[in-house]
Each structure stands twice: as structure tokens, then as C-alpha cells.
Design a protein around this motif. Sequence first.
Motif, PDB file in Angstrom:
ATOM      1  N   TYR A 103       0.826  -1.212   0.000  1.00  0.00           N
ATOM      2  CA  TYR A 103       0.000   0.000   0.000  1.00  0.00           C
ATOM      3  C   TYR A 103       0.858   1.259   0.000  1.00  0.00           C
ATOM      4  N   TRP A 158      -1.437  -5.410  -2.273  1.00  0.00           N
ATOM      5  CA  TRP A 158      -2.446  -5.788  -3.258  1.00  0.00           C
ATOM      6  C   TRP A 158      -1.780  -6.429  -4.461  1.00  0.00           C
ATOM      7  N   ILE A 200      -5.709  -6.545   4.191  1.00  0.00           N
ATOM      8  CA  ILE A 200      -6.499  -5.662   3.336  1.00  0.00           C
ATOM      9  C   ILE A 200      -6.825  -4.329   4.003  1.00  0.00           C
ATOM     10  N   ALA A 256      -5.816  -8.956  -1.996  1.00  0.00           N
ATOM     11  CA  ALA A 256      -4.989  -8.154  -1.094  1.00  0.00           C
ATOM     12  C   ALA A 256      -4.717  -8.953   0.169  1.00  0.00           C
TER      13      ALA A 256
END
Length: 868
Positions: free
Chosen positions: A204, A860, A823, A820
Motif C-alpha cells: 500500500y 495488493w 487488506i 490483497a
Amino acid sequence: MKNQNNYHPVARAVKFALAASLSFGISATAAAQEQQAPAAKEQAVEKIAVVGSRSAPRSIGDSPVPVDIIGGEELSKNGNSDMLNLISTTVPSLNVHSNPISDAATLIRPANLRGLSADSTLIMVNSKRRHKASVIAFLGGGINDGAQGADLSVIPGIAVKQVEVLRDGAAAQYGSDAIAGVINFVLKDASDGGSIEVKQGETYEGDGTSTEIAANVGMPLTADGFVNLSMQYKNVDATSRSVQRPDAQAFADAGNTAIAPIAQIWGSPEIKDDITIFANAGLDLGNGGEAYMFGNYSERDVTGGFYYRNPHNRPGVFSNDEGETLLVAQLDPNIACPTVNITTANVLTQPDYLLIADPNTEVGQNCFAFNEMFPGGFTPTFGGNITDTSLSLGTKGEFKGGWFDEILYDFSGTVGRNESTYKMTNTINASLGPDSPTEFNPGKYIQLEKTFNADFVKYLPVGLYEDLTMAFGAQWTEESFEVVSGDVASFQVGPLVDQGFSIGSNGFPGFKPEDAGVYSRRNYAVYSDIEADVTEDILLGFALRYEDYDTFGDTLNYKLTAQFRLTDDLAMRYSHSTGFRAPTVGQANVSNVQTNLSSGVLVDSALLPPTNPVSVELGGTELTPEESKSFAGGLVYTPGDFFFTLDYYFIQVDDRISQSSKINLTDANREALRAAGVKNVDSIQQVSFFTNDFDTTTQGIDFVASYSTNLLQGRSSFNLAYNWNKTEVDSATAITGLDKVSRLENDLPNHRATFTWSQSWDDISMFVRSNYYGEYQGVHVDWVGTPGSPGTEVNASAKVTFDAEVSYFINDAFIVSAGAQNIFDTKPERLNLSAVGVPNGEFGAKYYETSPMGINGGYWYLKGTYKF
């Protein structure tokens, strides 16, 4: 009593074919399942276990010991591309740490099953013993200090048909290293079809970008065999979960423009050109015989972070009095160099430093400080090239006629080799002064193992409910560990050594020629394994193994197993075993002398073999095997579509092997060593060695439950796995140290669990997984790379993360997936040391490195799959 002579011929032939695997491969199992419908075939593969018994492979519900089965399809439902991460998300009793700055442990990460060290779990491929990695984890995060296990990262998920995790001591069956259990990777064996996968992902935070291409193809080998090939190629960028160190920020604030935005990186290493090829082949020879072959070639380059060298106070490079004066080299003995007292926050601005840094003056040309080469200090990078190869050949079948009639045999040979070649960049050999290179090859380690097996199984009608299974066999193994010296500059004693400059490539000095050598050991083993269904409801087993090593001697171990079926759906199981783990040849012989400064004096800090006279003077003795006793008992409940197991285990390990603390030599020690004729003892001040120093008791509970049903107009399956594990150090000496005792007992979480919901429809499938990590001890190393000082540990809080993936089947051939991990980007425990007097950011890291969930946060990925 069941009539043994009324078996259907086909059923008896299938049983013999299954048992021919001898728990050393499941190609026969796959052959027996080829006639089933695809759905039934997949279900059978996921429930049949080979490890744990040398009888015919059993369903995991009928196994007298706990076995986890992870199917290839389940492995593919994961964003991770590293096999360690793939299986740790499914088996809660398996823990893997990130080891962001841990020397060679960064290159090959160790894993821990049931809280024991990485080399307490036996790794197998197609039920053949897998060779160890060449890396010894000198900085193994406490629990793995000095461990030398196998390298699981070389096994690509696309090559694997299923993974079997035997969670029970099995040294009496499989030999050394199986104290905690066995992980067996079963390779795909299809003779047609295949798949190609392309996957791209990143964290991320925008780093750690990974690109992976994998392929698998099955081909016929004449009309009676198969060749199954798998390939994986990937690149993974490094990550950084770091903050600027306060000392580096202070230099920047004082006007030093050479300071990097982040001087010291804590994160995952960079992995480049990671390629691996696996091949698996089998050929029916007729008359019940079969030849098989499998092996791999793997290679990757790994580059990790290291510790920042402060440009004011780094000993042996910039200063030898903790930053009071600058270390200045006098290159011409006839030209005196000024003393540079460090009186400002940035020595680069001081007139006395500028005098020696001016290349236009006589003093500047003949006086040198490493600030001229690295004005902002420097941070070495540590990395290496890992090359792994293996080959197994064998034949199995059934003897015909005479006493040998209907005896199943398996003759095999395996050779495995792992080579780690180290590389240091952005560093110097300070004793060489301005002539020092900044890149070094400190040397390499090579692990080579050769194993030959002769294994047999015979079914004996002795009047029991079913034939008694008698297995027996022999094994011969040769193991060698080689140390190859580095390039000369990596260990050279340069001309500036007498002026207080350190020797060798800074951070990881090269292996000297006297450190180099090949060390080997041979051992042989014989075993017997008996298993019988005494009645329809009682299964009993007994295993006995004798092993003899040409170094430390012999060992005899046994195992008892039993299963009692209380009803059609409910059974109890029990096992008791003794076990051992032989010290590796590397642990017994490796040496590595690092030269550093202590109180302004050059000294050697030496890791020496335990039988070296210096080690013996300090209490070292020849290594002996770790010895274990294990007890386990549990329940298996299998009504309809529901599956439930609950197992308790108790493992005592005596004489565990680990690296000792660094011990200072006294004058009395040196005098005794001189009297014994040992040379060069004056230069050695600190010594460490491997030792059988402590005993532990580990106990825990494994709970596994699964349920499948039709739901939401599709097919649903739910899986829950929970592990409670606790290790206590029963006895230890000062050689182990209180810090290591604390890490052994507290670093790993006592509680771990995963819950997975998988859902499938005609064109769409999805899964959601929750991961629970209980409280653990948060520990971090300090800024010079030694274990954190007592008082900096914290009780880190429990965390829950979630993973998810959705797949769309465009048609029968093409699948696209998005998913992912973590997540919701749940963060691990953040470093907060101000309460114990250590400035936050002092370590240059955001999170405790012992975080069981890793430190990278959310990730992801997108994946495309083509099946043919």
C-alpha cells in the motif's frame, strides 16, 4: 475376523501400489485417483497424507498423528510468492520472521514449527530428505541463532501438488531434524495440461513491487510415463519501514548535505532475477516397477540493508574515542597531520578538517580522513547470490517369487547442493585508507549432501483385522560444509592498521584463507516400522531407528502410535516418541574472525569451532545431538461434511544447540593457551562458539475444523485453525545469556489462528481469510546491531489482519484474479522506547522486528492465469 483371502484383486493391487510409495512419493496415489471425477479427485488429493506412516497412505482423519494438507489450489490463492509465507498463513503453528537486518538470515529466512528452531523441522520433497541451506543464521532473532535449516524459498507454488505438514516428532521414522515435525512438498505429476500465471503487486505504501511469471506443463514420457516441468521467475523490490535516525538528522540539520533522507533502511530485501526450475518424471517399467527422477535448479540475488556508520564516532573508521577526535591517517611518515577535535555538530565545516581535506596543500595530500570519501557516513549493503540444485533418482516396485514375493522396494539416491556467495557494497576496508575499494566479495559457504536409501514394505497375514505392515530399510548420508575465502581486500591487513584503522570489509569481513576448508561427515541408519489394524477400531504402530555418525557416535530412537475409533465419526489418537537432531557439519566447524576496536585497541572477535583450543579453554566441547521426548494425544471427529481435530503436544528437548554469548578472554585464559602451544592468542579478546547449552519444554494445542456446504447458490467451505504454543527454558548457563532465554520464551506469540471462508459459483470464486496473532515480546536490535538492551522489550499487543481474493473465470482457460493481504493495512506494534530512556527513532525503524505479521503492511496484487 476379516477374511484376508477375499480381497478383490483390483483393491489389493491398488493397496500394494499405494504402499509402494513407502511414504516416499505419491505418484501411485495419483494413479489410483485418475479414474475419479475431477471434483472427487481434488477432494481425495486434499485428504490423503503420505507422511507419518509407511503403510498405505491414509486419509488425514485415519492418521494416528496430526497432518495438515495444503492443496496446490489453496497455495495459489495467496498474494505471496515466497513458499514460507504461503504455508505460514495456513498452518498457525508455523511462524516466519522478516529478519530485516540479520546478515545471512536476511538471504535465507528461517521458519519455526511449534516454537522450535528452523533446523528442528525436517523438509522433504516427494518424501525424499531435502538438503540444508548453506546459510547459518548467526543473527537468527534469538530462537534461530545458529540454526541451519533448508531453504524453502526455492520451491515455487506452481510446482506443488500438495504440502503435507506432519505436526509430530518423527525422528524415529525419518531421522535427524524431525523433532518438531516434517514438511513434505509433493510435486505435480500430471502427464498433460498445464498453466501459466502472471502476477503483479505492491504494498500500500508503493514499494515492494513484485513481478512474477510462473508456468507448469505436463507431458507424456512415452506411453507409460510423465514429465512435469515448472518454472518461476520473479523480481521483488525492497521495502522500507524506517524513520530517519536522530544522529543522521542532526548532521543534516547542521548543514551536512551528504546525509541520505533515510540513513538506515529497515524492510524486506530486494530480490532480483529469482529463477527456479523444477522437474518431476516417472516411467512405468512394467511388472509393477517404476523409475522416477526429480530435481531443481534455482538462483537468486538478494540485497538487504545494514547499519549506518556515523561520520563522527564509528570506531576504526572515523574515530576511536567515541567522537572526541577525528581518526586521521598519516600517509607520509615525514609529514605530520594535525589533530582534529570534533567540536561542532558537523566536522566538515571545521577549519582543521578543511585543512586535511584540501587536495592543494601538502598536508591535504598526505593526511586522510574517511569523511573525504563518505562525508555523510555510510551504510553498507549486504547481499549475495544463492544457488540451489538437487537431483533424486530411484526405482520402486514389487519383488516376485520366493521369500521376497510381494515385498515392495524403493531404491533411491539424492544429491543436493546450496551455495551462498556474499557481497558487500558501499563499504571500505579502513586499513587500506584511500586505496580501499568500496565493493567486496567476502567469500562463500557451500552445503553438499548425498543420501542413498533402500526401503522395503511387506504385508504379513497374521490373523489381525488387516495384514500387518512391516517396513524396514537403510540410509547412508554424506554431508559436507565448505568455506571459500573472500577476495584479498575483504580481509587484508592494510598499512594503516597501526594507526587504529579497522581490518576487513567493514560490516562483514571476508573469510581468511585459514578460515577456508571442507568439512565432512558420514552416517548410516537402519530402521524398522510396524503398523497394524489390530481390530476394526484399533490401529497400532511402532517405529525403531538406529543411526551412527562417524563424529559423535550413535543414537537409537523409537515411536509408538495408536488410534482408537470410538464410533464411525469419532476417534482418539496418541503418539509417544524419542528423537534427536544431529549438529550440522557447519555448526561443528565454521569459524569467522572479525577484527574490531575495543577501547581504542584492535582485537579479534572470533566465532570458533567448539573443539578449538580457545573454545575449550572457555568451556567448549564437541557438539552432541539434541535429544527429545514427545507426547501427543488428540481427537478426530468427522461427521459428514464436518471435520474436526484437537491435539495436545508436549516436547522436551535436552542439550539444544545454539551460539554462545561473546566471552572475553582473561589473562589467565591466554596464559593457559600459550602453555598449550596455541598461537596468536593476544589478538583474540572475545570468543563465541556453538554449544549444547540449554534444555526446553514446549507444549501446545492444535485445533483444526472444516465444514463444506451449499450456500448462497454456490459451494462454501469454512476452515478454522488455531494453535496455542508455549516454550520454557528449563535450564541454561551464562553461556546462553538471559536475553536469549527471554527471546526463546516470549518472542513468538502464544496464540495464532486463521479462519477462511471460500465461496465458488459457476463463473466467480472468492475467499476471505482472517489471521489472528496473539501477544508477543517486541524486541529490536540497537543502532550498532547488537541485541536490544534489557528494558527495551515490550509486551506487544495482539493483532488481526484480513486477506481476500476474487477470481473471475472468463472461460475454461482464462482466469483473472484480484486480491490483497492485510487488506485493512493493520500496522504492527510501533517502536515506542521513550519510556525506557531511548529516543524514539534511535533504531531507525518504525516497528519491532519480531512482529509475527511482518512489518510491510497491506499488499495488493493482480493475477492472470491461463490453463491448458
